[in-house]
Design a protein around this motif. Structure first.
Motif, PDB file in Angstrom:
ATOM      1  N   ALA A 151       0.825  -1.208   0.000  1.00 49.90           N
ATOM      2  CA  ALA A 151       0.000   0.000   0.000  1.00 49.90           C
ATOM      3  C   ALA A 151       0.859   1.257   0.000  1.00 49.90           C
ATOM      4  CB  ALA A 151      -0.928  -0.012   1.210  1.00 49.90           C
ATOM      5  N   THR A 152       1.979   1.197   0.716  1.00 50.25           N
ATOM      6  CA  THR A 152       2.904   2.338   0.763  1.00 50.25           C
ATOM      7  C   THR A 152       3.486   2.609  -0.621  1.00 50.25           C
ATOM      8  OG1 THR A 152       3.450   1.783   3.057  1.00 50.25           O
ATOM      9  CG2 THR A 152       4.972   3.223   1.896  1.00 50.25           C
ATOM     10  N   PHE A 153       3.876   1.541  -1.306  1.00 49.91           N
ATOM     11  CA  PHE A 153       4.389   1.635  -2.673  1.00 49.91           C
ATOM     12  C   PHE A 153       3.340   2.215  -3.618  1.00 49.91           C
ATOM     13  CE2 PHE A 153       3.885  -0.776  -6.667  1.00 49.91           C
ATOM     14  CZ  PHE A 153       4.966  -0.292  -7.402  1.00 49.91           C
ATOM     15  N   ALA A 154       2.122   1.696  -3.533  1.00 45.74           N
ATOM     16  CA  ALA A 154       1.072   2.107  -4.468  1.00 45.74           C
ATOM     17  C   ALA A 154       0.721   3.586  -4.318  1.00 45.74           C
ATOM     18  CB  ALA A 154      -0.169   1.250  -4.251  1.00 45.74           C
ATOM     19  N   ALA A 155       0.729   4.075  -3.082  1.00 50.89           N
ATOM     20  CA  ALA A 155       0.351   5.468  -2.839  1.00 50.89           C
ATOM     21  C   ALA A 155       1.539   6.420  -2.907  1.00 50.89           C
ATOM     22  CB  ALA A 155      -0.328   5.591  -1.475  1.00 50.89           C
ATOM     23  N   GLY A 156       2.754   5.876  -2.968  1.00 54.52           N
ATOM     24  CA  GLY A 156       3.931   6.723  -3.024  1.00 54.52           C
ATOM     25  C   GLY A 156       4.224   7.441  -1.720  1.00 54.52           C
ATOM     26  N   VAL A 157       4.000   6.763  -0.600  1.00 50.89           N
ATOM     27  CA  VAL A 157       4.208   7.362   0.719  1.00 50.89           C
ATOM     28  C   VAL A 157       5.647   7.127   1.178  1.00 50.89           C
ATOM     29  CG1 VAL A 157       3.519   7.218   3.161  1.00 50.89           C
ATOM     30  CG2 VAL A 157       1.775   7.098   1.362  1.00 50.89           C
ATOM     31  N   ASP A 158       6.235   8.147   1.842  1.00 48.33           N
ATOM     32  CA  ASP A 158       7.536   7.974   2.489  1.00 48.33           C
ATOM     33  C   ASP A 158       7.561   8.818   3.759  1.00 48.33           C
ATOM     34  OD1 ASP A 158       8.084  10.627   1.745  1.00 48.33           O
ATOM     35  OD2 ASP A 158       9.152  10.022  -0.066  1.00 48.33           O
ATOM     36  N   ASP A 159       8.735   8.981   4.355  1.00 48.05           N
ATOM     37  CA  ASP A 159       8.780   9.666   5.651  1.00 48.05           C
ATOM     38  C   ASP A 159       8.606  11.182   5.550  1.00 48.05           C
ATOM     39  OD1 ASP A 159      11.230  10.316   4.574  1.00 48.05           O
ATOM     40  OD2 ASP A 159      12.426   9.494   6.216  1.00 48.05           O
ATOM     41  N   THR A 160       8.472  11.707   4.328  1.00 47.31           N
ATOM     42  CA  THR A 160       8.171  13.132   4.165  1.00 47.31           C
ATOM     43  C   THR A 160       6.674  13.384   3.972  1.00 47.31           C
ATOM     44  OG1 THR A 160       8.387  13.126   1.741  1.00 47.31           O
ATOM     45  CG2 THR A 160      10.410  13.425   3.033  1.00 47.31           C
ATOM     46  N   THR A 161       5.902  12.305   3.882  1.00 44.88           N
ATOM     47  CA  THR A 161       4.481  12.404   3.549  1.00 44.88           C
ATOM     48  C   THR A 161       3.655  12.857   4.754  1.00 44.88           C
ATOM     49  OG1 THR A 161       4.691  10.654   1.888  1.00 44.88           O
ATOM     50  CG2 THR A 161       2.488  11.070   2.744  1.00 44.88           C
ATOM     51  N   VAL A 162       2.628  13.662   4.471  1.00 39.97           N
ATOM     52  CA  VAL A 162       1.592  13.971   5.456  1.00 39.97           C
ATOM     53  C   VAL A 162       0.292  13.396   4.918  1.00 39.97           C
ATOM     54  CG1 VAL A 162       0.352  15.765   6.720  1.00 39.97           C
ATOM     55  CG2 VAL A 162       2.777  16.073   6.167  1.00 39.97           C
ATOM     56  N   THR A 163      -0.277  12.443   5.647  1.00 41.37           N
ATOM     57  CA  THR A 163      -1.502  11.787   5.195  1.00 41.37           C
ATOM     58  C   THR A 163      -2.693  12.258   6.015  1.00 41.37           C
ATOM     59  OG1 THR A 163      -1.383   9.903   6.708  1.00 41.37           O
ATOM     60  CG2 THR A 163      -0.159   9.716   4.645  1.00 41.37           C
ATOM     61  N   LEU A 164      -3.870  12.025   5.466  1.00 44.25           N
ATOM     62  CA  LEU A 164      -5.118  12.302   6.170  1.00 44.25           C
ATOM     63  C   LEU A 164      -5.771  10.963   6.474  1.00 44.25           C
ATOM     64  CD1 LEU A 164      -6.956  14.608   7.126  1.00 44.25           C
ATOM     65  CD2 LEU A 164      -8.004  14.624   4.866  1.00 44.25           C
ATOM     66  N   ALA A 165      -5.922  10.638   7.762  1.00 36.41           N
ATOM     67  CA  ALA A 165      -6.438   9.329   8.176  1.00 36.41           C
ATOM     68  C   ALA A 165      -7.864   9.497   8.705  1.00 36.41           C
ATOM     69  CB  ALA A 165      -5.545   8.713   9.243  1.00 36.41           C
ATOM     70  N   ILE A 166      -8.824   9.163   7.855  1.00 32.71           N
ATOM     71  CA  ILE A 166     -10.244   9.309   8.209  1.00 32.71           C
ATOM     72  C   ILE A 166     -10.953   7.962   8.194  1.00 32.71           C
ATOM     73  CG2 ILE A 166     -12.452  10.325   7.519  1.00 32.71           C
ATOM     74  CD1 ILE A 166     -10.901  12.623   6.311  1.00 32.71           C
ATOM     75  N   ALA A 167     -10.600   7.094   7.248  1.00 33.05           N
ATOM     76  CA  ALA A 167     -11.273   5.790   7.159  1.00 33.05           C
ATOM     77  C   ALA A 167     -11.140   5.074   8.501  1.00 33.05           C
ATOM     78  CB  ALA A 167     -10.651   4.960   6.037  1.00 33.05           C
ATOM     79  N   PRO A 168     -12.180   4.353   8.933  1.00 26.55           N
ATOM     80  CA  PRO A 168     -12.157   3.739  10.269  1.00 26.55           C
ATOM     81  C   PRO A 168     -10.978   2.794  10.469  1.00 26.55           C
ATOM     82  CG  PRO A 168     -14.367   3.676   9.341  1.00 26.55           C
ATOM     83  CD  PRO A 168     -13.459   4.142   8.241  1.00 26.55           C
ATOM     84  N   LEU A 169     -10.255   2.975  11.565  1.00 29.85           N
ATOM     85  CA  LEU A 169      -9.102   2.122  11.869  1.00 29.85           C
ATOM     86  C   LEU A 169      -9.524   0.693  12.174  1.00 29.85           C
ATOM     87  CD1 LEU A 169      -6.979   4.532  14.121  1.00 29.85           C
ATOM     88  CD2 LEU A 169      -6.811   4.171  11.643  1.00 29.85           C
ATOM     89  N   TYR A 170     -10.783   0.490  12.572  1.00 32.24           N
ATOM     90  CA  TYR A 170     -11.247  -0.868  12.872  1.00 32.24           C
ATOM     91  C   TYR A 170     -11.537  -1.659  11.606  1.00 32.24           C
ATOM     92  CZ  TYR A 170     -15.950   1.073  12.027  1.00 32.24           C
ATOM     93  OH  TYR A 170     -17.054   1.687  11.459  1.00 32.24           O
ATOM     94  N   HIS A 171     -11.574  -0.987  10.466  1.00 32.42           N
ATOM     95  CA  HIS A 171     -11.812  -1.648   9.187  1.00 32.42           C
ATOM     96  C   HIS A 171     -10.465  -1.924   8.531  1.00 32.42           C
ATOM     97  CE1 HIS A 171     -12.824  -1.919   4.874  1.00 32.42           C
ATOM     98  NE2 HIS A 171     -13.946  -2.441   5.298  1.00 32.42           N
ATOM     99  N   ILE A 172     -10.356  -3.032   7.827  1.00 36.74           N
ATOM    100  CA  ILE A 172      -9.063  -3.476   7.314  1.00 36.74           C
ATOM    101  C   ILE A 172      -8.404  -2.428   6.412  1.00 36.74           C
ATOM    102  CG2 ILE A 172     -10.012  -4.740   5.331  1.00 36.74           C
ATOM    103  CD1 ILE A 172      -7.105  -5.960   7.554  1.00 36.74           C
ATOM    104  N   ALA A 173      -9.190  -1.720   5.595  1.00 40.03           N
ATOM    105  CA  ALA A 173      -8.602  -0.717   4.699  1.00 40.03           C
ATOM    106  C   ALA A 173      -8.138   0.505   5.479  1.00 40.03           C
ATOM    107  CB  ALA A 173      -9.608  -0.319   3.624  1.00 40.03           C
ATOM    108  N   GLY A 174      -8.959   0.965   6.433  1.00 41.34           N
ATOM    109  CA  GLY A 174      -8.567   2.109   7.245  1.00 41.34           C
ATOM    110  C   GLY A 174      -7.371   1.791   8.123  1.00 41.34           C
ATOM    111  N   MET A 175      -7.335   0.568   8.647  1.00 38.61           N
ATOM    112  CA  MET A 175      -6.195   0.117   9.452  1.00 38.61           C
ATOM    113  C   MET A 175      -4.918   0.120   8.617  1.00 38.61           C
ATOM    114  SD  MET A 175      -5.678  -3.620  11.215  1.00 38.61           S
ATOM    115  CE  MET A 175      -7.355  -3.639  11.790  1.00 38.61           C
ATOM    116  N   LEU A 176      -5.016  -0.392   7.409  1.00 39.96           N
ATOM    117  CA  LEU A 176      -3.852  -0.479   6.538  1.00 39.96           C
ATOM    118  C   LEU A 176      -3.313   0.909   6.201  1.00 39.96           C
ATOM    119  CD1 LEU A 176      -2.038  -2.376   4.788  1.00 39.96           C
ATOM    120  CD2 LEU A 176      -3.645  -1.978   2.924  1.00 39.96           C
TER     121      LEU A 176
END
Length: 533
Positions: free
Chosen positions: A218-243
């Motif tokens: 998922a990190t590869f697909a979204a192009g995330v690294d340690d300079t990234t600022v993400t927005l985490a809204i999807a529920p953490l209890y759900h597998i996609a939001g957790m990921l």
């Protein structure tokens, strides 16, 4: 490439957390309405929670239930449990007593971590389950004195203290280093409940290796690294939001702007205030954000990448172009295809080769085959059949359900129960669940197929369809429609007549019911069983 190379060596995600806590201790891992929780704090607090659990007798292999929505305490509890080699079992905070009692009893959990507002539900199941220890936490506990974005009013509720329970944050006080059990990458560390292909919800047993492999993917697909600022809204209890919101953050060393729930104006505030670059969203969220009255007053140019899932509203090319223009250049695309049994994210959309109407192509390290559901023969390109998957993300089986495991996990392949096809470039088109297939006069109709067409009607905001019994045809289609506010005068006959012009006769809804809303999970997935009920 055969598999995504890991940022560090192959090790549990909580060891990535430890590494970041040493390398960048003061960096915010999470920002909660203006309050920062650094990598050192997340590591230290999860260590102390692990020590507290160990003091209660929790050990490797024991199951601990999480019953709360997005908040920093969720992250602390999740990694504290996994540091012990114990197993996290998330429950939806939408659960009523019967649903909570079923999962807690089935998983055999003696410990639960819950939001204090949900304690009445916990109380109702105590005598029906093995529960012995209850940790409660208030969503407002870690809020800053002055918030930087709008805080949902429910987070301001007075703290609810309950006798014979432990306050989660107070329970960390006085704790030192936790035990260090010997762990294997093949140890089960997550048990997320899913209906699977049939029957009552089952605990899908996922390992440290499953989580690491799919997090790297998922990190590869979204192009995330340690300079990234993400927005985490999807529920953490759900597998996609957790990921996306929990694992990808900790794996990459990024900063996540964590939100309790979706609010369109707060999303715009967060992107502007924190210069968010990446956001995993669900299509209705994008639409709602664009409808905020003063949306043009926010600077959204920092947002570059927006993997998006079509639930309720289909992410189309025109919608993606509208979002690009609205944000000033952000690219949005269909995020992935996946399921709980594979720790999700089995496919991805290459950002330089988007194919609209598909779910992308298999991740490096993931094999995808389309097979005949009866003969299990592999089907040729373009032919519809059952999607099967094999990768290091595949689960170990269903908890205490050997027959269900044998039906789903065959020779290393997960038989998903989903219909789909692969094109000549390897892109997957998901067409629906076998079990939700509707038989109209012998024709197979998948709900998603009809919904994707109905959503194109200019008056329709959301659509869901089910099959209902019919003496002549076996089943016929019934559509549930949410109209756009400006189209309130649209009639049932308008929808049916338009459908006759847009789809095969056997797919046309026989009846239409207008609704103010369509029942859905916390992630926006339509609950067709409730419509059937």
């Amino acid at each position: 490439m055969d598999k995504i190379p890991y940022f560090q060596e192959e090790k549990p995600l909580h060891e990535y957390l430890r590494q970041h806590a040493r390398a960048q201790p003061g960096k915010p891992a999470y920002v909660w309405y203006g309050a920062s929780l650094t990598y050192r704090q997340v590591d230290d607090m999860s260590d102390r929670f692990a020590a507290r659990l160990a003091g209660l007798g929790v050990k490797k292999g024991d199951r601990v239930v999480l019953f709360l929505n997005n908040c920093p305490q969720y992250v602390i509890a999740h990694f504290g449990i996994q540091k012990l080699g114990a197993i996290v079992s998330p429950c939806s905070p939408l659960f009523k007593k019967h649903e909570l009692a079923y999962q807690v009893a089935d998983v055999g959990a003696e410990v639960i971590v819950a939001a204090d507002t949900l304690y009445p539900v916990v109380q109702e199941v105590m005598d029906k389950t093995p529960l012995k220890h209850v940790f409660l936490t208030s969503y407002g506990d870690l809020l800053p004195q002055e918030a930087t974005i709008d805080v949902p009013p429910e987070l301001r509720s007075p703290k609810n203290r309950v006798a014979d329970t432990m306050d989660l944050l107070e329970a960390l006080e006085g704790m030192s280093a936790p035990p260090q059990p010997e762990l294997s990458m093949d140890d089960v560390v997550l048990m997320t409940y899913t209906s699977g292909t049939t029957g009552m919800p089952k605990g899908a047993m996922l390992t440290y290796r499953n989580a690491l492999f799919k997090t790297a993917s998922a990190t590869f697909a979204a192009g995330v690294d340690d300079t990234t600022v993400t927005l985490a809204i999807a529920p953490l209890y759900h597998i996609a939001g957790m990921l996306m919101g929990l694992n990808v953050t900790i794996y990459s060393g990024a900063t996540a702007i964590l939100m309790h729930r979706f609010d369109p104006r707060s999303v715009l505030q967060a992107i502007d205030r924190y210069k968010v670059s990446h956001w995993y969203s669900i299509a209705p969220m994008n639409v709602a954000a664009m409808q905020v009255p003063d949306a043009k007053s926010f600077d959204l140019h920092s947002l570059k990448v927006n993997p998006c899932t079509s639930f309720g509203i289909t992410l189309t090319q025109p919608l993606a172009e509208q979002w690009r223009d609205f944000t000033g250049g952000c690219q949005t695309f269909e995020a992935a295809y996946g399921l709980s049994e594979t720790h999700t994210c089995d496919t991805y959309t290459p950002r330089d080769a988007v194919k609209w109407g598909t779910q992308g192509r298999p991740m490096p390290g993931v094999e995808c085959r389309i097979v005949d559901q009866d003969s299990r023969a592999v089907l040729p390109v373009g032919q519809m059949g059952e999607i099967t998957l094999r990768s290091p993300g595949n689960f170990k089986g269903y908890w205490n359900k050997p027959e269900a495991t044998a039906a789903t996990l065959r020779d290393g392949w997960v038989h998903t129960g989903d219909m789909g096809k692969l094109d000549e470039d390897g892109y997957l088109t998901f067409s629906g669940r076998f079990k939700e297939m509707i038989k109209v006069s012998g024709y197979s109709v998948f709900p998603e197929e009809v919904e994707t067409i109905l959503i194109k009607h200019p008056a329709v905001r959301q659509a869901a369809v089910i099959g209902i019994p019919d003496p002549a045809k076996g089943e016929v289609i019934k559509a549930f429609i949410v109209l756009k506010p400006e189209a309130a005068d649209t009639s049932v006959e308008d929808i049916i007549q338009w459908s006759r012009e847009q789809m095969s006769p056997y797919k046309v809804p026989k009846s239409v019911e207008f609704r103010a809303e369509i029942p859905a999970t916390g992630t926006g997935k339509v609950l067709r069983r409730l419509l059937k009920d």
